[in-house]
Scaffold this motif. Structure first.
Motif, PDB file in Angstrom:
ATOM      1  N   ASP A  84      13.811   1.719  -0.997  1.00  0.00           N
ATOM      2  CA  ASP A  84      12.486   1.412  -0.471  1.00  0.00           C
ATOM      3  C   ASP A  84      12.563   1.259   1.032  1.00  0.00           C
ATOM      4  O   ASP A  84      13.646   1.062   1.586  1.00  0.00           O
ATOM      5  N   VAL A  85      11.387   1.329   1.656  1.00  0.00           N
ATOM      6  CA  VAL A  85      11.265   0.864   3.033  1.00  0.00           C
ATOM      7  C   VAL A  85      10.240  -0.264   3.034  1.00  0.00           C
ATOM      8  O   VAL A  85       9.306  -0.254   2.238  1.00  0.00           O
ATOM      9  N   VAL A  86      10.461  -1.245   3.886  1.00  0.00           N
ATOM     10  CA  VAL A  86       9.606  -2.424   3.939  1.00  0.00           C
ATOM     11  C   VAL A  86       9.165  -2.633   5.383  1.00  0.00           C
ATOM     12  O   VAL A  86       9.990  -2.517   6.299  1.00  0.00           O
ATOM     13  N   ILE A  87       7.875  -2.931   5.568  1.00  0.00           N
ATOM     14  CA  ILE A  87       7.394  -3.232   6.919  1.00  0.00           C
ATOM     15  C   ILE A  87       7.726  -4.693   7.191  1.00  0.00           C
ATOM     16  O   ILE A  87       7.237  -5.580   6.480  1.00  0.00           O
ATOM     17  N   SER A  88       8.585  -4.930   8.176  1.00  0.00           N
ATOM     18  CA  SER A  88       8.932  -6.322   8.465  1.00  0.00           C
ATOM     19  C   SER A  88       9.449  -6.470   9.880  1.00  0.00           C
ATOM     20  O   SER A  88       9.852  -5.500  10.516  1.00  0.00           O
TER      21      SER A  88
ATOM     22  N   TYR B 169      17.037   6.926  -2.751  1.00  0.00           N
ATOM     23  CA  TYR B 169      16.089   6.191  -1.898  1.00  0.00           C
ATOM     24  C   TYR B 169      15.666   4.938  -2.648  1.00  0.00           C
ATOM     25  O   TYR B 169      15.215   5.021  -3.784  1.00  0.00           O
TER      26      TYR B 169
ATOM     27  N   ILE C  98       4.548   0.755  -0.178  1.00  0.00           N
ATOM     28  CA  ILE C  98       5.314   0.084   0.889  1.00  0.00           C
ATOM     29  C   ILE C  98       4.798  -1.340   1.094  1.00  0.00           C
ATOM     30  O   ILE C  98       3.643  -1.524   1.486  1.00  0.00           O
ATOM     31  N   PRO C  99       5.635  -2.363   0.827  1.00  0.00           N
ATOM     32  CA  PRO C  99       5.196  -3.732   1.069  1.00  0.00           C
ATOM     33  C   PRO C  99       5.117  -4.029   2.561  1.00  0.00           C
ATOM     34  O   PRO C  99       5.957  -3.558   3.331  1.00  0.00           O
ATOM     35  N   ASN C 100       4.110  -4.780   2.942  1.00  0.00           N
ATOM     36  CA  ASN C 100       3.950  -5.160   4.345  1.00  0.00           C
ATOM     37  C   ASN C 100       4.219  -6.661   4.467  1.00  0.00           C
ATOM     38  O   ASN C 100       3.381  -7.480   4.110  1.00  0.00           O
TER      39      ASN C 100
ATOM     40  N   THR D 135       0.847  -1.192   0.000  1.00  0.00           N
ATOM     41  CA  THR D 135       0.000   0.000   0.000  1.00  0.00           C
ATOM     42  C   THR D 135       0.878   1.237   0.000  1.00  0.00           C
ATOM     43  O   THR D 135       1.893   1.282   0.686  1.00  0.00           O
TER      44      THR D 135
ATOM     45  N   PHE E 148       4.182  -0.199  11.240  1.00  0.00           N
ATOM     46  CA  PHE E 148       3.404   0.168  10.049  1.00  0.00           C
ATOM     47  C   PHE E 148       3.097   1.669  10.039  1.00  0.00           C
ATOM     48  O   PHE E 148       3.279   2.356   9.033  1.00  0.00           O
TER      49      PHE E 148
ATOM     50  N   HIS F 262       4.389   4.592   7.310  1.00  0.00           N
ATOM     51  CA  HIS F 262       3.379   5.305   6.526  1.00  0.00           C
ATOM     52  C   HIS F 262       3.202   6.743   7.012  1.00  0.00           C
ATOM     53  O   HIS F 262       2.286   7.433   6.567  1.00  0.00           O
TER      54      HIS F 262
END
Lengths: 125, 493
Positions: B304-308, B302, A114-116, A111, B266, B270
């Protein structure tokens, strides 16, 4: 999410998944923006990539940008090739969509670019 | 042509000076001759370098370096300094000599070659003289008087205060103890100003003007020091696995790296966490890590940033980063968490899958650091660096109990004091071996529970403070009652 990131991501965090690579892309919104061209960086990153995965990913979202399916052996001196690689790696971005684990079919949402990759607490037990 | 230089440092983050400079010097592969052993007690180094260009390259990176002077004279007293300069005009040997070489009996000063001075004597070259004093203040009049003492120098060009061709610098060093300033300086220096360090960058990158900041954004100066210690340079690929608001990526991007970040939060990635700035009610739409990169015109770097969740693997096997810079959560101002649940046999029904926010359990510091070091050993290029902060209780610090890994060599360890009892250390590791299996969590490190200690220490001092105050109140009340009684007694009599 840029395709350079996709090239490095796996779903091996999932239990029972061994390689979790490559993740399939389903894109609902793709954005192409201009990024300053840096041939030095592109030449450095190419040997780190899985080229076949990159080409297939770009093709699957309709943005292969005329990139050849195999790496030019003298890519450092081929500006046309480097520019195309630059475009596919850094300028094409999946804004909305999801990634799918090749082994389990688990989907990871993307979304606002940004990948979750978070699992649920049930999946980490 | 080897020349002798005075490197003058900012009197700040002193414990980081050596680590930052060594990182820069080894990254640029510059040979350095130390004329005087660097000391924490002195805000300067005296070194010899092959060319002025080498000096400029160092100054182009360092944020702790203030200014660089081509040294003409260094002495313990003002009169000796002038004496040396007068001798120097006659030193045509092309190298530094001692006064003994020149046959002066009873003194042991160093005399610079005359060509350094002659290079500034051109008729057309305008000049000015700056006076700087460390730990003592002088009026303009006193400074002018000090400048006039140099009138014997054979400078032929015009004096020009604004943008002169040559700036000559006179330094007086009165020690580092502001409560104990001597009448006469300990050391005096004179030479030609060459270049400044990157102190201006601290203002340029200041968090005060950064679009997107969080509770624990790293300040600009420390971020830049970290990027220097990670030896980040153009074309590098850098990762911050606890990226937060991305301060470390801004510094890495500034030095030319392409950056990736990941974080479990998250809302943070965001840009939807509560605003940190005083008076700000809602986050603006451009508040994001990418937005920060854009602010400094480095958004082309830049990635990416990844939620992990860092406790689980995500990056492809074989991916190697050129540097990992990170500030893991200490569990004090931000939670140290990973995905998990205490309940056994927990299941999630399908209808709740969408937009489900997973519950989290504590991700203890020993686990974070063992995961981080294992990750670095696996995912760093050979010879490249991991730079990370490590919080601890000061009195418990033992160097041999720091996190360690057989593939990683500790090359930097600098302390930043946070409070009377706590500190954090900036640890720099270099990857020295490949292919070592995962090392389990160090059993001793289980003792390292910073969060618990942090709060229990606070608890003790709070309790003590309360008890002391209560005792004071009781004592005061007793005193007042006593005085009152005495007064009454006097009245009675």
């Amino acid at each position: 999410m840029k395709l350079i990131t996709h090239n490095m991501l796996t779903s091996k965090c999932l239990k029972g998944v061994i390689t979790g690579y490559p993740l399939a892309i389903t894109a609902t919104v793709v954005k192409v923006s201009e990024v300053e061209y840096n041939p030095e960086f592109i030449s450095r990153i190419i040997p780190k990539l899985d080229w076949e995965v990159l080409w297939k990913a770009a093709d699957s979202i309709g943005h292969n940008e005329g990139l050849p399916p195999t790496i030019d052996p003298k890519f450092e001196d081929n500006e046309e090739f480097l520019r195309k690689a630059h475009k596919v790696l850094l300028e094409v971005e999946v804004e909305e969509g999801y990634l799918t684990c090749p082994e389990s079919g688990r989907q990871f949402p993307i979304t606002k670019g940004i990948p979750n990759m978070l699992l649920t607490e049930a999946e980490v037990q | 042509m080897w020349r002798r230089y005075l490197l003058w440092f900012a009197h700040e983050h002193i414990d980081f000076r050596h680590a930052e400079m060594q990182s820069i010097i080894s990254m640029l592969d510059i040979p350095v001759k130390y004329i005087e052993e660097p000391s924490m007690k002195k805000p300067y180094w005296i070194v010899e370098l092959p060319t002025e260009d080498h000096l400029k390259k160092i100054a182009n990176r360092s944020v702790l370096l203030k200014s660089c002077i081509e040294l003409w004279s260094h002495a313990k007293t003002e009169s000796e300094l002038h004496e040396n300069l007068k001798q120097a005009v006659k030193n045509t040997s092309g190298k530094w000599l001692t006064t003994q070489d020149l046959g002066v009996v009873g003194s042991n000063s160093q005399i610079c070659p005359s060509e350094q001075i002659e290079a500034c004597c051109d008729l057309k070259k305008s000049f000015k003289v700056d006076v700087e004093t460390f730990c003592k203040h002088f009026t303009m009049k006193e400074k002018v008087h000090k400048i006039e003492n140099f009138s014997y120098l054979p400078l032929k060009g015009p004096v020009k205060l604004k943008n002169p061709d040559i700036i000559l610098s006179y330094f007086e060093f009165y020690g580092v103890d502001p409560n104990n300033v001597p009448d006469k300086p300990y050391d005096v220096f004179f030479g030609r100003w060459v270049t400044d360090g990157q102190r201006d960058l601290i203002q340029h990158h200041s968090l005060k003007r950064r679009h997107f900041i969080g509770n624990t954004s790293m300040d600009a100066q420390l971020s830049l020091i970290m990027a220097n210690q990670a030896q980040i340079t153009s074309g590098h690929i850098v990762l911050d696995p606890f990226v937060g608001s991305g301060s470390l990526l801004v510094a890495a991007g500034h030095f030319g790296a392409h950056v990736w970040g990941s974080d479990i939060d998250f809302m943070m990635l965001h840009g939807r966490t509560r605003p940190t700035r005083v008076g700000q009610k809602v986050r603006a739409s451009e508040e994001s890590i990418r937005g920060n990169m854009k602010q400094y015109s480095i958004d082309s770097r830049y990635l990416d940033v990844v939620i992990s969740d860092f406790s689980l693997p995500m990056w492809r096997e074989g991916l190697k980063f050129d540097a990992i810079v990170t500030d893991p959560p200490y569990g004090v101002r931000e939670p140290a968490e990973k995905i998990g649940i205490e309940k056994e046999n927990y299941t999630l029904s399908e209808e709740h899958q969408i937009n489900h926010i997973p519950s989290k359990v504590e991700y203890g510091l020993p686990h974070i650091y063992s995961d981080l070091l294992n990750f670095a050993a696996r995912h760093l290029e050979m010879g490249r660096r991991l730079v990370c902060w490590y919080p601890l209780v000061r009195e418990e610090y033992k160097e041999d109990e720091l996190p360690c890994h057989p593939c990683l060599r500790l090359v930097g360890n600098s302390e930043q004091v946070l409070s009377k009892l706590t500190a954090r250390r900036l640890l720099t590791y270099e990857k020295v071996h490949d292919n070592v299996p995962n090392i389990p969590v160090d059993p001793n490190s289980a003792a390292h529970n910073f969060r618990e200690k942090y709060f229990s220490i606070g608890e003790i001092s709070r309790k003590e403070r309360k008890e002391r105050k209560a005792a004071e109140i009781v004592a005061n009340a007793a005193f007042i009652a006593l005085a009152h009684n005495k007064k009454n007694n006097l009245h009675d009599k």
